[in-house]
Design a protein around this motif. Sequence first.
Motif, PDB file in Angstrom:
ATOM      1  N   ALA A 140       0.837  -1.210   0.000  1.00  0.00           N
ATOM      2  CA  ALA A 140       0.000   0.000   0.000  1.00  0.00           C
ATOM      3  C   ALA A 140       0.870   1.257   0.000  1.00  0.00           C
ATOM      4  O   ALA A 140       0.576   2.230  -0.705  1.00  0.00           O
ATOM      5  CB  ALA A 140      -0.947  -0.002   1.194  1.00  0.00           C
ATOM      6  N   GLN A 141       1.963   1.243   0.766  1.00  0.00           N
ATOM      7  CA  GLN A 141       2.876   2.387   0.784  1.00  0.00           C
ATOM      8  C   GLN A 141       3.547   2.546  -0.578  1.00  0.00           C
ATOM      9  O   GLN A 141       3.665   3.667  -1.092  1.00  0.00           O
ATOM     10  CB  GLN A 141       3.950   2.215   1.853  1.00  0.00           C
ATOM     11  N   ALA A 142       4.001   1.440  -1.164  1.00  0.00           N
ATOM     12  CA  ALA A 142       4.642   1.504  -2.476  1.00  0.00           C
ATOM     13  C   ALA A 142       3.702   2.109  -3.511  1.00  0.00           C
ATOM     14  O   ALA A 142       4.104   2.953  -4.312  1.00  0.00           O
ATOM     15  CB  ALA A 142       5.103   0.116  -2.911  1.00  0.00           C
ATOM     16  N   MET A 143       2.442   1.722  -3.469  1.00  0.00           N
ATOM     17  CA  MET A 143       1.465   2.260  -4.421  1.00  0.00           C
ATOM     18  C   MET A 143       1.212   3.740  -4.156  1.00  0.00           C
ATOM     19  O   MET A 143       1.137   4.540  -5.089  1.00  0.00           O
ATOM     20  CB  MET A 143       0.161   1.463  -4.352  1.00  0.00           C
ATOM     21  N   ALA A 144       1.091   4.116  -2.881  1.00  0.00           N
ATOM     22  CA  ALA A 144       0.858   5.527  -2.542  1.00  0.00           C
ATOM     23  C   ALA A 144       2.030   6.396  -2.982  1.00  0.00           C
ATOM     24  O   ALA A 144       1.843   7.543  -3.392  1.00  0.00           O
ATOM     25  CB  ALA A 144       0.613   5.670  -1.040  1.00  0.00           C
ATOM     26  N   ASP A 145       3.244   5.829  -2.910  1.00  0.00           N
ATOM     27  CA  ASP A 145       4.449   6.565  -3.305  1.00  0.00           C
ATOM     28  C   ASP A 145       4.712   6.514  -4.803  1.00  0.00           C
ATOM     29  O   ASP A 145       5.684   7.097  -5.275  1.00  0.00           O
ATOM     30  CB  ASP A 145       5.675   6.020  -2.561  1.00  0.00           C
ATOM     31  N   GLY A 146       3.887   5.780  -5.555  1.00  0.00           N
ATOM     32  CA  GLY A 146       4.080   5.676  -7.002  1.00  0.00           C
ATOM     33  C   GLY A 146       5.270   4.810  -7.375  1.00  0.00           C
ATOM     34  O   GLY A 146       6.024   5.143  -8.288  1.00  0.00           O
ATOM     35  N   HIS A 147       5.448   3.672  -6.697  1.00  0.00           N
ATOM     36  CA  HIS A 147       6.576   2.773  -6.976  1.00  0.00           C
ATOM     37  C   HIS A 147       6.657   2.523  -8.482  1.00  0.00           C
ATOM     38  O   HIS A 147       5.693   2.091  -9.110  1.00  0.00           O
ATOM     39  CB  HIS A 147       6.396   1.451  -6.229  1.00  0.00           C
ATOM     40  N   PRO A 148       7.820   2.815  -9.091  1.00  0.00           N
ATOM     41  CA  PRO A 148       7.912   2.769 -10.552  1.00  0.00           C
ATOM     42  C   PRO A 148       7.632   1.412 -11.176  1.00  0.00           C
ATOM     43  O   PRO A 148       7.025   1.342 -12.244  1.00  0.00           O
ATOM     44  CB  PRO A 148       9.332   3.226 -10.841  1.00  0.00           C
ATOM     45  N   GLY A 149       8.034   0.339 -10.531  1.00  0.00           N
ATOM     46  CA  GLY A 149       7.792  -0.981 -11.103  1.00  0.00           C
ATOM     47  C   GLY A 149       6.329  -1.360 -11.053  1.00  0.00           C
ATOM     48  O   GLY A 149       5.761  -1.838 -12.040  1.00  0.00           O
ATOM     49  N   LEU A 150       5.702  -1.132  -9.904  1.00  0.00           N
ATOM     50  CA  LEU A 150       4.289  -1.473  -9.769  1.00  0.00           C
ATOM     51  C   LEU A 150       3.435  -0.614 -10.694  1.00  0.00           C
ATOM     52  O   LEU A 150       2.479  -1.105 -11.290  1.00  0.00           O
ATOM     53  CB  LEU A 150       3.848  -1.325  -8.312  1.00  0.00           C
ATOM     54  N   VAL A 151       3.809   0.652 -10.841  1.00  0.00           N
ATOM     55  CA  VAL A 151       3.090   1.535 -11.768  1.00  0.00           C
ATOM     56  C   VAL A 151       3.262   1.038 -13.201  1.00  0.00           C
ATOM     57  O   VAL A 151       2.294   0.931 -13.955  1.00  0.00           O
ATOM     58  CB  VAL A 151       3.562   2.997 -11.618  1.00  0.00           C
TER      59      VAL A 151
END
Length: 189
Positions: A140-151
Amino acid sequence: MQPVHTGGNPDRTSTLEAFADTIVPGEKRFSEDRAVAGAAKGPGAVAAGAMALLETPATGLTPALDDYARSLDEHAGAHAERQGIPLDPGVSAFTALPHDERVALVAALVAPGHPERDLWVLLTIFCNMAFDTGAHLPTAQAMADGHPGLVALGFTQPDADGLWRFPAFSYGRPLARLHPDTAPSGSLA
């Protein structure tokens, strides 16, 4: 933005960042960036946090990172000598290799039959994980921070409460009927 030097050794960081960038290339973070070759548009493994993941104790690799960097630089020096490639003495040997030569060297290190193959494949897997999953961060934190790989992979944002729900079934139908004693939380009552 300057690279983050961890482990007290900037060459170690540069070498490991260059390795991660070879696995999932990205664009340079700043114009003089040597570790990230700029072989691809957008962020790669380094921007996705490869060093943070490699230095997470849970990987089990942290105590070996100095040895990984030293060995990678030794392999890079030998590769450069065989190929007649002059290396800039101002940076680590692997960092000094052109991107296509980094790729050639890593391909040789992970090739079947190479005596150190398992070690290099392990390092490769963690560099991929940093980009593909953001394994060093809560999702959830990675998504909120716009993690480049997940995006880049199109990972779905959670609902407003931070949980993921999937109202459309992936197979186009429910796989099983909901048990009649299932509570709203999803647990059996």
